[in-house]
Design a protein around this motif. Structure first.
Motif, PDB file in Angstrom:
ATOM      1  N   LYS A  27       8.629   5.424   9.836  1.00 51.94           N
ATOM      2  CA  LYS A  27       7.633   4.362   9.918  1.00 51.94           C
ATOM      3  C   LYS A  27       6.564   4.696  10.953  1.00 51.94           C
ATOM      4  O   LYS A  27       6.781   5.478  11.880  1.00 51.94           O
ATOM      5  CB  LYS A  27       8.298   3.036  10.281  1.00 51.94           C
ATOM      6  N   ILE A  28       5.402   4.058  10.786  1.00 51.50           N
ATOM      7  CA  ILE A  28       4.282   4.179  11.722  1.00 51.50           C
ATOM      8  C   ILE A  28       3.843   2.773  12.089  1.00 51.50           C
ATOM      9  O   ILE A  28       3.711   1.907  11.221  1.00 51.50           O
ATOM     10  CB  ILE A  28       3.112   4.953  11.095  1.00 51.50           C
ATOM     11  N   GLY A  29       3.606   2.546  13.368  1.00 49.28           N
ATOM     12  CA  GLY A  29       3.211   1.219  13.820  1.00 49.28           C
ATOM     13  C   GLY A  29       1.874   0.785  13.250  1.00 49.28           C
ATOM     14  O   GLY A  29       0.867   1.462  13.433  1.00 49.28           O
ATOM     15  N   LYS A  30       1.877  -0.356  12.571  1.00 47.63           N
ATOM     16  CA  LYS A  30       0.670  -0.864  11.931  1.00 47.63           C
ATOM     17  C   LYS A  30      -0.286  -1.482  12.940  1.00 47.63           C
ATOM     18  O   LYS A  30      -1.486  -1.549  12.720  1.00 47.63           O
ATOM     19  CB  LYS A  30       1.082  -1.896  10.878  1.00 47.63           C
ATOM     20  N   ALA A 118       1.955  12.915   7.867  1.00 49.17           N
ATOM     21  CA  ALA A 118       0.929  11.940   8.250  1.00 49.17           C
ATOM     22  C   ALA A 118      -0.243  12.697   8.850  1.00 49.17           C
ATOM     23  O   ALA A 118      -0.055  13.552   9.724  1.00 49.17           O
ATOM     24  CB  ALA A 118       1.479  10.928   9.240  1.00 49.17           C
ATOM     25  N   ILE A 119      -1.442  12.400   8.372  1.00 49.25           N
ATOM     26  CA  ILE A 119      -2.669  13.059   8.834  1.00 49.25           C
ATOM     27  C   ILE A 119      -3.504  12.036   9.597  1.00 49.25           C
ATOM     28  O   ILE A 119      -3.737  10.922   9.106  1.00 49.25           O
ATOM     29  CB  ILE A 119      -3.473  13.620   7.651  1.00 49.25           C
ATOM     30  N   VAL A 120      -3.945  12.403  10.785  1.00 53.51           N
ATOM     31  CA  VAL A 120      -4.714  11.495  11.637  1.00 53.51           C
ATOM     32  C   VAL A 120      -6.110  12.070  11.858  1.00 53.51           C
ATOM     33  O   VAL A 120      -6.260  13.212  12.301  1.00 53.51           O
ATOM     34  CB  VAL A 120      -4.024  11.282  13.002  1.00 53.51           C
ATOM     35  N   PHE A 121      -7.133  11.278  11.541  1.00 57.79           N
ATOM     36  CA  PHE A 121      -8.524  11.623  11.822  1.00 57.79           C
ATOM     37  C   PHE A 121      -9.060  10.668  12.880  1.00 57.79           C
ATOM     38  O   PHE A 121      -9.056   9.449  12.675  1.00 57.79           O
ATOM     39  CB  PHE A 121      -9.397  11.499  10.567  1.00 57.79           C
ATOM     40  N   GLU A 129      -8.393   7.008  11.179  1.00 54.64           N
ATOM     41  CA  GLU A 129      -7.805   6.888   9.842  1.00 54.64           C
ATOM     42  C   GLU A 129      -6.485   7.647   9.822  1.00 54.64           C
ATOM     43  O   GLU A 129      -6.424   8.802  10.231  1.00 54.64           O
ATOM     44  CB  GLU A 129      -8.763   7.457   8.791  1.00 54.64           C
ATOM     45  N   ILE A 130      -5.436   6.982   9.366  1.00 52.49           N
ATOM     46  CA  ILE A 130      -4.126   7.624   9.229  1.00 52.49           C
ATOM     47  C   ILE A 130      -3.729   7.606   7.762  1.00 52.49           C
ATOM     48  O   ILE A 130      -3.716   6.558   7.120  1.00 52.49           O
ATOM     49  CB  ILE A 130      -3.049   6.923  10.071  1.00 52.49           C
ATOM     50  N   ILE A 131      -3.422   8.780   7.236  1.00 53.13           N
ATOM     51  CA  ILE A 131      -2.993   8.935   5.849  1.00 53.13           C
ATOM     52  C   ILE A 131      -1.548   9.418   5.872  1.00 53.13           C
ATOM     53  O   ILE A 131      -1.248  10.465   6.457  1.00 53.13           O
ATOM     54  CB  ILE A 131      -3.877   9.954   5.108  1.00 53.13           C
ATOM     55  N   ALA A 132      -0.637   8.672   5.272  1.00 52.49           N
ATOM     56  CA  ALA A 132       0.788   9.007   5.313  1.00 52.49           C
ATOM     57  C   ALA A 132       1.369   9.063   3.915  1.00 52.49           C
ATOM     58  O   ALA A 132       1.057   8.217   3.063  1.00 52.49           O
ATOM     59  CB  ALA A 132       1.550   7.977   6.150  1.00 52.49           C
ATOM     60  N   SER A 133       2.205  10.051   3.656  1.00 49.88           N
ATOM     61  CA  SER A 133       2.823  10.208   2.341  1.00 49.88           C
ATOM     62  C   SER A 133       3.792   9.060   2.072  1.00 49.88           C
ATOM     63  O   SER A 133       4.506   8.605   2.968  1.00 49.88           O
ATOM     64  CB  SER A 133       3.564  11.541   2.253  1.00 49.88           C
ATOM     65  N   ASP A 169      -0.172   6.190   1.755  1.00 52.58           N
ATOM     66  CA  ASP A 169      -0.635   4.941   2.355  1.00 52.58           C
ATOM     67  C   ASP A 169      -1.722   5.284   3.366  1.00 52.58           C
ATOM     68  O   ASP A 169      -1.642   6.311   4.046  1.00 52.58           O
ATOM     69  CB  ASP A 169       0.500   4.217   3.083  1.00 52.58           C
ATOM     70  N   VAL A 170      -2.727   4.419   3.471  1.00 51.64           N
ATOM     71  CA  VAL A 170      -3.841   4.650   4.403  1.00 51.64           C
ATOM     72  C   VAL A 170      -4.007   3.417   5.288  1.00 51.64           C
ATOM     73  O   VAL A 170      -3.927   2.283   4.803  1.00 51.64           O
ATOM     74  CB  VAL A 170      -5.156   4.936   3.652  1.00 51.64           C
ATOM     75  N   HIS A 171      -4.208   3.651   6.585  1.00 49.35           N
ATOM     76  CA  HIS A 171      -4.451   2.540   7.507  1.00 49.35           C
ATOM     77  C   HIS A 171      -5.582   2.932   8.454  1.00 49.35           C
ATOM     78  O   HIS A 171      -5.702   4.106   8.837  1.00 49.35           O
ATOM     79  CB  HIS A 171      -3.190   2.208   8.301  1.00 49.35           C
ATOM     80  N   TYR A 172      -6.397   1.949   8.824  1.00 50.37           N
ATOM     81  CA  TYR A 172      -7.574   2.198   9.657  1.00 50.37           C
ATOM     82  C   TYR A 172      -7.446   1.468  10.991  1.00 50.37           C
ATOM     83  O   TYR A 172      -6.921   0.351  11.060  1.00 50.37           O
ATOM     84  CB  TYR A 172      -8.848   1.737   8.940  1.00 50.37           C
ATOM     85  N   PHE A 173      -7.947   2.114  12.034  1.00 50.31           N
ATOM     86  CA  PHE A 173      -7.957   1.540  13.366  1.00 50.31           C
ATOM     87  C   PHE A 173      -9.343   1.731  13.981  1.00 50.31           C
ATOM     88  O   PHE A 173     -10.151   2.524  13.504  1.00 50.31           O
ATOM     89  CB  PHE A 173      -6.927   2.228  14.280  1.00 50.31           C
ATOM     90  N   GLU A 174      -9.577   1.005  15.072  1.00 47.00           N
ATOM     91  CA  GLU A 174     -10.767   1.186  15.891  1.00 47.00           C
ATOM     92  C   GLU A 174     -10.339   1.418  17.334  1.00 47.00           C
ATOM     93  O   GLU A 174      -9.316   0.884  17.774  1.00 47.00           O
ATOM     94  CB  GLU A 174     -11.680  -0.042  15.832  1.00 47.00           C
TER      95      GLU A 174
END
Length: 240
Positions: A27-30, A118-121, A129-133, A169-174
């Motif tokens: 898991k990755i913290g949302k 998981a790929i982090v940009f 942007e975090i992209i996780a399988s 799955d993709v999640h965005y942060f600032e």
């Protein structure tokens, strides 16, 4: 014309990372993008390199005599990613030689390393942007170079797809004041926050007592009903 040119949409990553996990359901913290136990960094990426994502499409032309091509049938192909890593560490060696034994015997058996990725940009506009399988991917290296000049080792990732062709799955942060905060959706909320008398699910099923539109006074005004028009100031239909 709704979408227009915006210089803020031209972004460049200022940092990129790739994480890997051999767990079945990591898991990755949302809330703040925390990577918990079981996640490992793949290592430093090559300077100036890209993380390339590819989605292949298979096309089949359907033809008929005297008509030629009638239409083209398209089916999804492989979903892959590639990146270059410069570190030599236990993770990169495991990717390069997934069948190596503890006592140092290597096999060329065509196996891939199965793991979540998981790929982090981190972008120059403070967006992350975090992209996780969604399913364990298959990682491999076709070449491992060692020499006096540092060379990146190319890692290829083959994603597995689910029953609906879902694969990541993709999640965005600032980044705000040095902290990572999630970019929250504004249109989607918890079901408990939907307070309308009429509730419609994705299958088009109505719940509640009212079964037809318009249901409320606001709906009647949208629908332009005579009853709503009569109650509208300045319509000439009100009494008095």
């Amino acid at each position: 014309m709704s979408l227009q040119r915006n210089v803020n949409n031209v972004t460049v990553p200022v940092d990129m990372q790739v994480f890997i996990s051999f767990e079945d359901d990591p898991k990755i913290g949302k809330g703040t993008g925390l990577f918990g136990e079981g996640w490992h960094t793949v290592g430093m990426l090559a300077e100036g390199s890209n993380i390339t994502q590819s989605l292949e499409t298979n096309e089949t032309e359907i033809s008929a005599a005297h008509y030629g091509v009638l239409r083209t049938k398209r089916t999804p192909g492989a979903a892959t990613a590639e990146f270059e890593v410069v570190e030599d560490n236990p993770i990169t060696r495991k990717i390069a030689f997934p069948s190596e034994t503890a006592d140092g015997v290597r096999f060329h058996d065509g196996k891939r390393l199965d793991a979540h990725i998981a790929i982090v940009f981190v972008k120059d506009n403070d967006q992350v942007e975090i992209i996780a399988s969604r399913y364990k991917a298959h990682l491999y290296m076709e070449e491992v170079a060692n020499g006096e000049e540092l060379e990146g080792k190319t890692v290829t990732v083959q994603f597995e797809k689910g029953p609906q062709n879902d694969y990541v799955d993709v999640h965005y942060f600032e980044i705000k004041e040095g902290a990572l905060v999630p970019v929250k959706p504004i249109r989607f909320v918890e079901d408990s926050e939907i307070k309308a008398a009429n509730k419609i699910d994705v299958a088009g099923k109505l719940t509640g007592e009212d079964k037809e539109f318009p249901a409320t006074d606001a709906d009647k005004k949208v629908a332009g009903s005579a009853e709503a028009a009569a109650d509208t100031p300045g319509s000439g239909n009100s009494e008095g």
